[in-house]
Write an enzyme that holds these catalytic residues in place. Structure first.
Site, PDB file in Angstrom:
ATOM      1  CE  LYS A   1     -11.231 -36.703 -63.102  1.00 29.50           C
ATOM      2  NZ  LYS A   1      -9.959 -35.840 -63.745  1.00 29.50           N
TER       3      LYS A   1
ATOM      4  CG  ASP B   1     -18.395 -38.759 -65.518  1.00 32.23           C
ATOM      5  OD1 ASP B   1     -17.655 -39.311 -64.870  1.00 32.23           O
ATOM      6  OD2 ASP B   1     -18.089 -38.159 -66.573  1.00 32.23           O
TER       7      ASP B   1
ATOM      8  CE1 TYR C   1     -14.180 -31.732 -69.873  1.00 33.58           C
ATOM      9  CE2 TYR C   1     -13.837 -33.440 -68.536  1.00 33.58           C
ATOM     10  CZ  TYR C   1     -13.449 -32.650 -69.377  1.00 33.58           C
ATOM     11  OH  TYR C   1     -12.225 -33.066 -70.114  1.00 33.58           O
TER      12      TYR C   1
ATOM     13  CE1 TYR D   1      -9.117 -28.949 -72.579  1.00 34.66           C
ATOM     14  CE2 TYR D   1      -8.166 -29.362 -70.400  1.00 34.66           C
ATOM     15  CZ  TYR D   1      -9.199 -29.653 -71.356  1.00 34.66           C
ATOM     16  OH  TYR D   1     -10.041 -30.779 -71.069  1.00 34.66           O
TER      17      TYR D   1
HETATM   18  N1  PMP Z   1     -15.835 -37.284 -66.698  1.00 34.21           N
HETATM   19  C1  PMP Z   1     -15.645 -36.671 -65.535  1.00 34.21           C
HETATM   20  C2  PMP Z   1     -16.497 -36.091 -64.639  1.00 34.21           C
HETATM   21  C3  PMP Z   1     -14.126 -35.909 -65.463  1.00 34.21           C
HETATM   22  O1  PMP Z   1     -13.859 -34.936 -64.412  1.00 34.21           O
HETATM   23  C4  PMP Z   1     -13.202 -36.123 -66.271  1.00 34.21           C
HETATM   24  C5  PMP Z   1     -11.747 -35.587 -65.996  1.00 34.21           C
HETATM   25  N2  PMP Z   1     -11.616 -34.511 -65.657  1.00 34.21           N
HETATM   26  C6  PMP Z   1     -13.499 -36.972 -67.336  1.00 34.21           C
HETATM   27  C7  PMP Z   1     -14.872 -37.669 -67.360  1.00 34.21           C
HETATM   28  C8  PMP Z   1     -12.548 -37.373 -68.546  1.00 34.21           C
HETATM   29  O2  PMP Z   1     -11.578 -38.444 -68.023  1.00 34.21           O
HETATM   30  P1  PMP Z   1     -10.262 -38.388 -68.436  1.00 34.21           P
HETATM   31  O3  PMP Z   1      -9.501 -37.067 -68.288  1.00 34.21           O
HETATM   32  O4  PMP Z   1      -9.422 -39.420 -67.958  1.00 34.21           O
HETATM   33  O5  PMP Z   1     -10.432 -38.774 -70.055  1.00 34.21           O
END
Ligand code: PMP
Length: 424
Positions: free
Chosen positions: A269, A240, A139, A14
């Protein structure tokens, strides 16, 4: 390090090529410390965006990675399998209670995979369902389908309007984790589901903590109600757990606070202890068999680096440490320290709210931070914290000692006292 080249040619997350924010050159990292080329040592308050839960340069993870490199770093997963993937599958499924796992490259891709699974599930059942129901302030990643279920106001919907599919958004939960449950909180979700359920393939949301969309920590009853409503309408629930998984909230998975289970769940992650990118999408036998019992006869996804042996081997070692369970004491300890050090910050006029859960500590300000000033201030104080907007938040490695949690919180207090926010 050629910082000028970096500034002129490398895109960071970003950032603008016209006016890039300064970047701090890290030469190495160890435990919960980042070492800068300019000589400073920083206490890491971010675990590199929720990933490095055991700390950096971990001897066990290093040894496993080196041993795996000497066998093979990568081999295709089409028509071939290998011990690191099999072991990882066993570990993930026994920890989560699912039956099938799809190994993918990143969090965003695992979300794409989950959404595709849900679409194919309904396709196999002869129903055209192309909508997802999700929450405001959510998100789920930066790829297109993931973006389309991410908060429409704080994210990039207007920029890509006309190209992004439009889904259904319910208001995000207002009852905080610790508050008394307000039964009206589920009304928006309930009415959206009642209105659109015939078109909805699945619900997708982040359990307990809405991360990047606002660091909102919400009531477990909300999740229980969501599960009941999904069951009532026969709609799939995708959780998620990319940020919340593997202990971060004080439970192994965020959904454990509510005692519910998803139909499809994404992790990423911290899966490799922050060593490299790897994610997984898990589901039940019922969903998997329905997906594969349809016209396509299989699940239509297969990335080049699927099941990468090096990443799987490191993930196995990381999950092995998670299974040993020391994180439970560590996360509880960090939570107690946050309670002690963050609560007093609520008295400042510039502080709108302070909250914490597990190894997540959040100070929400009344104004967006002045990013350049606050980042430099943190480095000057020997800590690495990366705020966004009005949120100054921490999710340190679980190994972080109490004395360092204190220093992280003192640094935030100092930034507040120095009013390092955008004026106006
Ligand atoms: N879902 C959530 C809840 C996240 O926090 C993130 C990353 N911040 C993602 C999906 C996307 O993961 P990545 O950056 O490994 O593509």
């Amino acid at each position: 390090m050629d910082l000028q080249f970096d500034r002129e040619h490398l895109w960071h997350p970003y950032t603008s090529t016209l006016n890039p924010l300064p970047c701090f050159p890290v030469t190495h990292a160890e435990g919960n410390r980042l070492y800068l080329e300019t000589g400073e040592t920083l206490i890491d308050g971010t675990a590199s965006w929720w990933s490095a839960i055991h700390g950096y340069n971990h001897p066990v993870l290093n040894d496993v990675a080196k041993a795996q490199i000497d066998k093979m770093s990568h081999v295709m997963f089409g028509g071939i399998t290998h011990a690191p993937a099999v072991e990882l599958g066993k570990k993930l499924l026994s920890m989560s209670g699912f039956d099938h796992v799809f190994l993918a490259d990143s969090g965003s891709v695992s979300v794409e995979v989950a959404l595709k699974m849900a679409l194919q599930y309904w396709h196999s059942r002869g129903q055209k369902r192309a909508k997802f129901l999700t929450l405001r302030h959510g998100y789920h990643g930066d790829t297109f389908a993931a973006m389309s279920v991410t908060d429409p106001d704080t994210s990039m919907h207007s920029l890509y309007k006309g190209f992004l599919p439009e889904h259904v958004f319910a208001e995000s939960p207002e009852t905080q984790f610790w508050d008394q449950w307000n039964p009206e909180d589920i009304n928006s979700f309930k009415s959206q589901l009642a209105q659109h359920h015939q078109d909805i393939a699945a619900v997708i949301l982040e359990p307990i903590v809405q991360g990047t969309g606002g660091m909102r920590i919400y009531h477990p009853e909300y999740l229980r109600q969501v599960r009941l409503l999904c069951d009532e309408y026969g709609i799939l629930l995708i959780l998620d757990e990319i940020a919340t998984g593997f202990g971060r909230t004080g439970k192994l998975f965020g959904c454990d606070h509510a005692g519910i289970k998803a139909d499809i769940m994404c992790v990423g992650k911290s899966l490799t202890g922050g060593y490299m990118t790897l994610s997984a999408t898990m589901t039940t036998k019922h969903v998997a068999d329905t997906v594969c019992g349809g016209e396509a006869g299989c699940f239509m996804h297969g990335p080049t680096f699927m099941g990468n042996p090096l990443a799987c081997a490191v993930a196995n070692a990381s999950l092995g440490m998670v299974q040993e369970g020391h994180w439970q004491q560590d996360v509880a300890r960090i939570e107690a320290k946050f309670a002690e050090c963050l609560a007093p910050l609520a008295k400042y006029d510039l502080v709108a709210d302070v909250r914490w859960l597990g190894a997540i500590g959040v100070v929400e300000l009344t104004h967006p931070v002045d990013m350049v000033k606050i980042q430099q201030h943190f480095v000057d104080l020997g800590v690495w914290i990366r705020p966004f907007g009005k949120l100054v938040y921490m999710m340190p490695p679980y190994i972080t000692p109490d004395s360092d949690i204190e220093k992280l919180c003192i640094a935030i207090q100092s930034a507040v006292e120095n009013a390092l926010v955008q004026k106006g």
